[in-house]
Structures are given as structure tokens and as C-alpha cells.
Design a protein around this motif. Structure first.
Motif, mmCIF file in Angstrom:
data_model
loop_
_atom_site.group_PDB
_atom_site.id
_atom_site.type_symbol
_atom_site.label_atom_id
_atom_site.label_comp_id
_atom_site.label_asym_id
_atom_site.label_seq_id
_atom_site.Cartn_x
_atom_site.Cartn_y
_atom_site.Cartn_z
ATOM 1 N N ASN A 5 -18.584 9.762 31.676
ATOM 2 C CA ASN A 5 -19.905 10.112 32.193
ATOM 3 C C ASN A 5 -19.911 11.496 32.832
ATOM 4 O O ASN A 5 -20.854 12.283 32.634
ATOM 5 N N GLU A 6 -18.866 11.805 33.589
ATOM 6 C CA GLU A 6 -18.777 13.103 34.249
ATOM 7 C C GLU A 6 -18.687 14.240 33.236
ATOM 8 O O GLU A 6 -19.328 15.278 33.384
ATOM 9 N N ILE A 24 -13.974 13.765 41.398
ATOM 10 C CA ILE A 24 -14.728 12.560 41.746
ATOM 11 C C ILE A 24 -13.761 11.565 42.386
ATOM 12 O O ILE A 24 -12.551 11.655 42.189
ATOM 13 N N ARG A 76 -14.723 5.084 32.102
ATOM 14 C CA ARG A 76 -16.186 5.212 32.041
ATOM 15 C C ARG A 76 -16.657 6.349 32.937
ATOM 16 O O ARG A 76 -17.494 7.173 32.535
ATOM 17 N N ASP A 77 -16.111 6.403 34.155
ATOM 18 C CA ASP A 77 -16.502 7.456 35.093
ATOM 19 C C ASP A 77 -16.158 8.840 34.539
ATOM 20 O O ASP A 77 -16.947 9.785 34.656
ATOM 21 N N THR A 124 -11.559 8.263 42.843
ATOM 22 C CA THR A 124 -10.907 7.347 41.910
ATOM 23 C C THR A 124 -11.378 5.929 42.201
ATOM 24 O O THR A 124 -11.127 5.387 43.279
ATOM 25 N N ASN A 125 -12.065 5.337 41.245
ATOM 26 C CA ASN A 125 -12.599 3.990 41.399
ATOM 27 C C ASN A 125 -11.528 2.980 40.957
ATOM 28 O O ASN A 125 -11.358 2.721 39.765
ATOM 29 N N TYR A 174 -12.848 0.937 35.437
ATOM 30 C CA TYR A 174 -14.035 1.784 35.333
ATOM 31 C C TYR A 174 -13.695 3.276 35.311
ATOM 32 O O TYR A 174 -14.592 4.115 35.175
#
Length: 322
Positions: free
Chosen positions: A49-50, A32, A45-46, A34-35, A42
Motif C-alpha cells: 500500500n505504501e 512506517i 500488505r502495508d 512495523t505492524n 499484515y
């Protein structure tokens, strides 16, 4: 009941994740973005969730997730998993381990990404299970991991294995991102090789590298090794300089640590046997005889999977020590 582990490799652009069996086989892997918004707050959290979403698709009645191992390009307080700063990620004074355990509900172990890659190569890659191993990654920078008696070395405050910041040029070396000058990274990384190539090609107008430079305005490490394969004398000068500094540094490390295997990874390692040959040539000049007799050089085999496999191994080991 069988146990799977989650290996996580956090990079500045993407986060790689995988479910890995207790024997090191990847069940499924994905990544995914990287935020890095708001200092990366976050990211945990990401990740949580994943993992939850993927587990719903892959869970089996006789399997359970037993823990998470995460690698990232930063320095941790090893006992607490606290990050003081991770420049490429955004974390600053961030309790990574605690945050991730809270959000996932699983035990979490964290380490530097280069250490995770070394553990992955030791477990299921070119390291072949060797208990004494050096792993050097030649990419944008130069990373490293040192495994002694089956354990990754961290040192007193997590700085062990910074092979890229061994001083190669004591006076007058190129500046390094770490603030020093003359680090091995300024010579043996992909960017260091390109820098040397531009310097040499500029002074050699009849060379293959000069033609590349004239046409594209830049040079890459890949082009250097391609020109080296064509017997271009300028490329040969660059490769020999890189091989000299790598061979000398690794010989000095090997004389102190006496490893069984030295694994060369990262994008530059795609040059393969020609790269190994020149490194080994100079290594042989500076290593002690018994050290030379005991060591083998290998090109890393796991590629981008090394970090997630290493993360799973560390999570598994951590669980067995409970």
C-alpha cells in the motif's frame, strides 16, 4: 526508460523504504511502523500500500519501478524467500517473497538486513565499490556481512556472516541471546560494552564511569567513549578489551578472506577514529603482514540508509541476471 528500485529495510519497530535510482541515488525515503499483529501477516500488505501511494506522488513518464529488495533480521531460504522464523518481526513459516510479489506485482529479492547494509556500503558508502569487503555493525547486537568477489556470502543455509557469534571467550563467557556463551556480541555490542563498563566501574569508585553509574544507575557505550576521551583509566580498560576482541576476530577473518576494506558501522561506530585506532592496533598484532598491507578500515557512511540502498542494489543485480 529509466528504472528505479524500491529498497526496504524491515526492523522490529519501523520499516524504512526508499525509491532508489539505478545509480544508487535516493529519490525519496520514508518509514512506517512495523505492524507485528498476528505474527506480522499484515506487513506485506502495508508495504504494498505504501509503495502504491508513494508512486502516485513520485511517478514520472520516463521512469518505471523495476523491482524490490527487502532486508530483515531473519534467515531466509535464499532461493524461495521463505522465512522460518523472525523473532523480532513475528513471521513464522512465512512465504515472504511470494506474498510481497503477489501484493505488489513486482519481482522481489530478500536477504538478511546485515547483508543488505553491507551491500549498501559497498555500492555507495565507505566500501567504495570494493569487491572484497567485511562489514561489521556494532549496535544492540553485532551483525556482519561478507562480500567476496562482489557477491555477498550466504553459505550452505544462509548463516554466513554471523560475525557477532564468533566465540571470543571460550570458557566462562557471558550468555548470548543465541544460546551460546562468550560470543563477540556479548563484548563488542553496545549492550556488551555497557555490561563491561558496569563491571569495571563498580570496582573503581574514583573513575568517571563510576560517577556516571552512581548518578544514572546505568552506563552506555556512548558514555564509555566520552570517558575514554577524558583519559579515564577505567574507560580505557573497557575500550582496550573491546578493541582486543574485535581486532582479534577481524584479523582471523581477514587472514581467511583477505578483504580490501573493513567497514565498521552501527551506533557504536559513532565513536569514530578512537574506536578504529584501538581495533587496528590489535588487528595489526594478529593479521598476516600481506593481509595488513591490503586492507583499510573505514567508518560506515550511509547510516540508516545502508539497508535500503543495499536492497535496491540487490534488486538491480537480480534484474540484470534475468
Amino acid at each position: 526508460m529509466k528504472e528505479w528500485y524500491v529498497g526496504i529495510d524491515v526492523g522490529g519497530t519501523t520499516i524504512k523504504m526508499a525509491f532508489v535510482t539505478a545509480t544508487g541515488d535516493i529519490v525519496t525515503k520514508w518509514e512506517i511502523p512495523t505492524n507485528k499483529q498476528d505474527e506480522g501477516k499484515y506487513i506485506t500488505r502495508d508495504i504494498a500500500n505504501e509503495i502504491a501511494q508513494k508512486w502516485q506522488k513520485h511517478k514520472q513518464q520516463d521512469v518505471r519501478l523495476a523491482g524490490l529488495g527487502l532486508g530483515a533480521p531473519c534467515f531466509f531460504e535464499m532461493e524461495t524467500g521463505f522465512v522460518h522464523q523472525a523473532v523480532n518481526i513475528g513471521w513464522r513459516n512465512f512465504p515472504l517473497k511470494d506474498e510481497l510479489e503477489q501484493k505488489t506485482g513486482f519481482p522481489v529479492v530478500v536477504d538478511n538486513d546485515a547483508n543488505m547494509a553491507a551491500l549498501g556500503e559497498m555500492w555507495r558508502g565507505a566500501g567504495e565499490g570494493a569487491a572484497n569487503l567485511l562489514c561489521v555493525t556494532l549496535g544492540t547486537g553485532v551483525g556482519g556481512g561478507i562480500i567476496s568477489n562482489g557477491r555477498i556470502l550466504h553459505g550452505v543455509n544462509g548463516m554466513a556472516g554471523e560475525i557477532g557469534h564468533l566465540t571470543a571467550v571460550a570458557e566462562g563467557g557471558a550468555p548470548c541471546n543465541c544460546g551460546k556463551t562468550g560470543c563477540l556480541e556479548t563484548i563488542a555490542s553496545a549492550t556488551g560494552i555497557a555490561r563491561l563498563a558496569v563491571e569495571q566501574a563498580t570496582a573503581a569508585p574514583d573513575s568517571v564511569l563510576h560517577r556516571h553509574l552512581q548518578r544514572n544507575g546505568v552506563l552506555t557505550a556512548k558514555e564509555v567513549f566520552e570517558a575514554y576521551a577524558e583519559a579515564d583509566e577505567t574507560a580505557e580498560k573497557v575500550v582496550k578489551e573491546v578493541g582486543f576482541h574485535l581486532g582479534l576476530a577481524l584479523a582471523n577473518l581477514a587472514n581467511a578472506l583477505n578483504p580490501e576494506i573493513i567497514v565498521i558501522g552501527g551506533g557504536v561506530s559513532r565513536a569514530g577514529e578512537p574506536l578504529l585506532a584501538v581495533i587496528e592496533h590489535y588487528f595489526s598484532r594478529y593479521a598476516l603482514q600481506r593481509v595488513k598491507e591490503g586492507v583499510r578500515f573505514k567508518i560506515a557512511t550511509l547510516g540508516n540508509d545502508a539497508g535500503v540502498i543495499g536492497g535496491a542494489w540487490l534488486a538491480s543485480e537480480s534484474r540484470q541476471q534475468i
